[in-house]
Design a protein around this motif. Sequence first.
Motif, short mmCIF file in Angstrom:
data_model
loop_
_atom_site.label_atom_id
_atom_site.label_comp_id
_atom_site.label_asym_id
_atom_site.label_seq_id
_atom_site.Cartn_x
_atom_site.Cartn_y
_atom_site.Cartn_z
N LEU C 74 0.83 -1.21 0.00
CA LEU C 74 0.00 0.00 0.00
C LEU C 74 0.86 1.26 0.00
CD1 LEU C 74 -2.80 1.16 -0.01
CD2 LEU C 74 -2.87 0.97 2.47
N VAL C 75 1.95 1.23 0.75
CA VAL C 75 2.86 2.39 0.75
C VAL C 75 3.32 2.68 -0.66
CG1 VAL C 75 5.19 3.11 1.41
CG2 VAL C 75 3.65 2.16 3.13
N ASP C 76 3.65 1.62 -1.38
CA ASP C 76 4.14 1.80 -2.73
C ASP C 76 3.04 2.36 -3.66
OD1 ASP C 76 6.43 1.79 -4.11
OD2 ASP C 76 6.37 -0.31 -4.71
N ILE C 77 1.83 1.90 -3.46
CA ILE C 77 0.72 2.43 -4.27
C ILE C 77 0.52 3.91 -3.96
CG2 ILE C 77 -1.76 2.29 -4.72
CD1 ILE C 77 -1.62 -0.69 -3.98
N GLU C 128 -0.37 -10.39 -14.40
CA GLU C 128 -0.22 -9.56 -15.59
C GLU C 128 1.23 -9.23 -15.92
OE1 GLU C 128 -3.11 -8.21 -17.52
OE2 GLU C 128 -3.71 -10.06 -16.49
N TYR C 129 2.04 -9.03 -14.86
CA TYR C 129 3.40 -8.56 -15.11
C TYR C 129 4.46 -9.55 -14.65
CZ TYR C 129 0.53 -4.41 -15.43
OH TYR C 129 -0.46 -3.54 -15.74
N GLY C 130 4.01 -10.63 -14.04
CA GLY C 130 4.94 -11.68 -13.66
C GLY C 130 5.79 -11.36 -12.45
N ASP C 135 8.48 -4.66 -7.36
CA ASP C 135 9.64 -4.95 -8.20
C ASP C 135 9.52 -4.38 -9.61
OD1 ASP C 135 10.51 -6.25 -6.01
OD2 ASP C 135 10.11 -8.28 -6.75
N LEU C 136 8.38 -3.78 -9.91
CA LEU C 136 8.22 -3.19 -11.25
C LEU C 136 9.07 -1.92 -11.33
CD1 LEU C 136 4.35 -3.46 -11.72
CD2 LEU C 136 6.10 -4.84 -12.84
N PRO C 137 9.57 -1.58 -12.54
CA PRO C 137 10.24 -0.29 -12.69
C PRO C 137 9.21 0.84 -12.56
CG PRO C 137 9.92 -1.33 -14.82
CD PRO C 137 9.48 -2.34 -13.78
N ALA C 144 0.68 -0.02 -14.40
CA ALA C 144 -0.14 -1.00 -13.70
C ALA C 144 -1.27 -0.32 -12.93
CB ALA C 144 0.74 -1.81 -12.74
N LEU C 145 -0.93 0.77 -12.30
CA LEU C 145 -1.93 1.47 -11.49
C LEU C 145 -3.01 2.08 -12.38
CD1 LEU C 145 -1.98 1.60 -8.50
CD2 LEU C 145 -0.84 3.81 -8.56
#
Lengths: 342, 549, 212
Positions: C74-77, C128-130, C135-137, C144-145
């Motif tokens: 959630l922090v990352d979102i 969707e992104y594996g 870990d996504l750039p 993604a969001l």
Amino acid sequence: MTPRRWFRLLLGMGLYGGAFLVACAVGGLGYFHFANPRDTCASCHEMTGFYSVWAGSAHRTVSCRACHGGSLTLDVHALESHVDRIVRHFTGDPSKPIHLLEKHVLGLHESCSRCHPQAFADWQASQHSTTYARIFLDPEHNRTASPTNDCLRCHGMFLRDDISLLVARPPDTTGSWMLRDPLRATQPVIPCLACHQIHAPAAAMQAAGFYDHREHAHIPAYLLPLASIRQGERAVKVSRDPRQRVCMQCHAPSAAHQLGTSDDRTPAGVHEGLSCLDCHGAHAHSAAASCNTCHPADSHCGIEVQKMDTTFLSTKSAHNVHTVACLDCHPQGIPARAQLKN
Amino acid sequence: MGLKHVNAVVVGAGAGGGVVARELSEAGLSVVLLERGGWVSFETHGQDELINQRTTVLGNAYGPDDRSPRVVEAGPGKWDIVMPNEGGYSNNAACVGSGTVSYGAMAWRYMEKDFRMRSTYGAPEGSTLEDWPISYADLAPFYERAEWEVGVSGDMSTNPFTPPRGRPYPMPAFPYNREGLILEAAAKRLGLHPFPIPMLRNSVPYGGRNACVHNRYCCGFACPNNAKNGTQNTVIPRALATGNCELRTSSIASEVVVDDRGRARGVRYFDGSDRAQYQTADLVVISGGAIETARLLLNSRSRLFPDGAGNRHDWVGRNLQGHAYSGADGLFEEETFDDVGPGATIAISDFNHGNPGVRGGAALCNEFIRPPYGFSGMRPPGAPSWGKAHKDYQRRFYKRSVSVRGPVQEMPVFDARIQIDPSVRDSWGIPVVRLSGSRHPHDIEIGRVMAARAEMWLKEAGAVTTWQGLPGPGLSGGQHQAGTCRMGADPGTSVTNRFGQVHDIDNLFLADASLHVTNGGFNPVLTIMALGFWVGHHISDGWRAGGFR
Amino acid sequence: MAGNHNGGGADGVRGVAPAPVGRGALSRRTVLKLGVVGIIGAAVGAGSTAAFARLARTAQPRYRFFSEAEAGLLVDICEQIIPRDDVPGATDTGAIQYIDRQLCGALRRHRQAYREGLESFRRTCLQEYGKPFQDLPAPGKIEALRAIETGKAPGALWGGPSAKAFFSLVLAHTMQSFYGSPRHGGNRGYASYRMLGLDYPQVVGQNRYGKA
């Protein structure tokens, strides 16, 4: 066993058991009282924030109990709030923000005087040591403007109640204003903590902060707004001394920020750009002696400023030290710079 | 052991009830004033943007709380239970003074045509549009009393559309803030007639209360300076000072008892300890706001009125209206923000009537200062609402935006209504309301017209980007809730007569916006206060002539 | 240090406790026994308190509602919604503290939506992104969001709140944390007010005594 032996046994159990329990409690509280706060108060997550700020502050060598009193206390509020916090902790209720009650703030205020006697004495001699009675019971003031909650922004900022619970209106036209709690009369309305954040980081500039009554929190001086002050359309140059921002929270202009309105004392004219603290001591506010710091060496007109009527109390004074400008004395135009009298 | 019988019981200490309580206690009647909330203080929530009466994401600052749910229609046959701080609840407030504690305090008189909407425009299909049974001239002296007793700052000298008035306002108008000055110049260039918004707020000390200091936030918040005038700091204290009025807070009315002769005997309510009480009285006045007044009537079933007091012809709870708020927002190159609160200072009344092809209109005003969270949702269509672009937008435009809005007059709709929910009850066991229905299509149509006018004004003022804000089709109500117990001459198509007296129950009166036949193109509070004086005056006259006993 | 003072506690007991028993009953032996009981009692009290405090400190979860994994996601979102630039972003200003605290208070009704929504979100990213969202750039995270925001995420994974509904919930709460009062847990250091150039506290005088 005979009843007498039973009695003796029970008595013995009661005596030793009771002594054991009392000793346990004293031992536990004693541990809390004397051990490192990291192992006591700050082991609750509600307190870790306070602890870490304190641990980085100029007061980090002063133990919690020196100012707050320790756990060996009979303060009912402290016990009640601690129990409440424990219950909330285990029931998953959001914990209420931790605030000191006004009486605790005043207790701290007394503690300050123990280590800072000179500053305290200076404050006592200043107008900032004013009391509830002087601020809230002035009939002349209350006739023109009755006390409101907004007063608490600058006076009695640690109160949590509606103003109507502090001051009672006169019951009739001949009666006088009263404090609902007469013991408040001599209490200070601008205690040390109004302008000082005791747990503030060690850098001296950051010890000044303003206690925001609405937010129930100190705001360090460097985070306070640097108010823009205007004289007509012109922006007045305001000192960037962060401590002055504390002063301006209360010595504030009206919302449109015009120079000299409401309680604004921002210097303009020949003194524009000076900080409040350039002339007023931080605790003793008298500025009478401060003229010598700059004058006569820095006088533009070469006159003896100490002999001028530099009162600020009369807003009509042409020499009001906060606003006096060259044009006030030279309405026909400013002559070439006078020679300094050495 | 019953409570001591009194002459009058007034339910609801808001804009209407506070005034009526003052009128009756002044006339010498013994009055009990019941209020479901309590006294509230600025100290409780201060100026918290997330808990106030306008933005309620973390709760209502001035009530009610979750003990009072409502049911709203979420779709055909689908009913949702909603809490008071959620959208759709149509909340006003629950405290002494009700909405007048925390309102924006615009002090409008409706115009002459606002009382004659049907004869001026004709009713559109699907609307129960009607004229009021009273005229502006009837109400004008009572508007004046409200302006002087509660306290209004204003100046209508530059508004040629204002209806005729006797005395001027008791206090001078507030000056324009920077937004106001920008909009004033633009309005004049367009040939419009700008004027300062009249406010129930002290521009100078008045009535023993202080002058406004222009705090940033005002609408949605109590005043820390006692400079905003509601019933809680004016007429209610005066009523209490007569010694004839007793205010009972935390008192939840559940039923008006009507006997078999068609007389109201008193009010059942739950007191602060949730004990059932019954207060008998010679007469009863209900001022609970359009939704709660209708609810109380519908919950008051008796032999003569099996479907609720005054509901013989199924008109109680009908025609719920609010305002179809419309307008436009604009972004500027220059700074428009001057932090002189509360911000709404300028209005035009040029478009209240006479808009070609539509009925009625609205006063257009600049908005109150947008608080930061509120501004995070103020975006032109398609603008990014998050990410770096969001932050850049906030920084660039927070101090460079102007918003113009107007409370657009709605067409009453018979099926926009309040009923009693068959199963859901509040925490006192009283059946709650269910709200259903939708706006009339004309409201959307006229909303477009008014939004276009607002956008034109902003463009003239120099806005570089503008966009319109239009009303949706959903049910209206909210803080401007009105119309659910309209007054009228025909008992078959109204709930009360022209004095707010419920048809067939001579000693039961209503005094709030539920009486409004139409809701004008203005914020309704001064009209509610004027109606309080009007109804109160009529009751006192009747009382002095020996009536109601 | 604590040990020394335990003796103080025991002293107090020895001096006070036997008094009601009466002069005759208070033998030297009794006093001695009481002293021993007092010392043991004080030691037990202090020791168990210390142990409990240590336990409390080590067992301390950082969040009231979220698990560490949920909070991390959630922090990352939130940080994508209000990213750090030259002023602090959602992470620095306490968005997670706001949401976590309010989910135990006024926003309690959204608990399930968060629990289910975060799980759906996690599985969406894996499918969707594996890889996990964290870990996504950076551009991948935004993409993604955006897919979640516009409801393009696979509906089958969203059994609780819809992807759109979940996004707008997080968006609203992140904005509230950043722009609301710091007393609710977010907006640390009044960061958003400073970003907007909004004086806080507002500098405003009371215009008393007729001075405009």
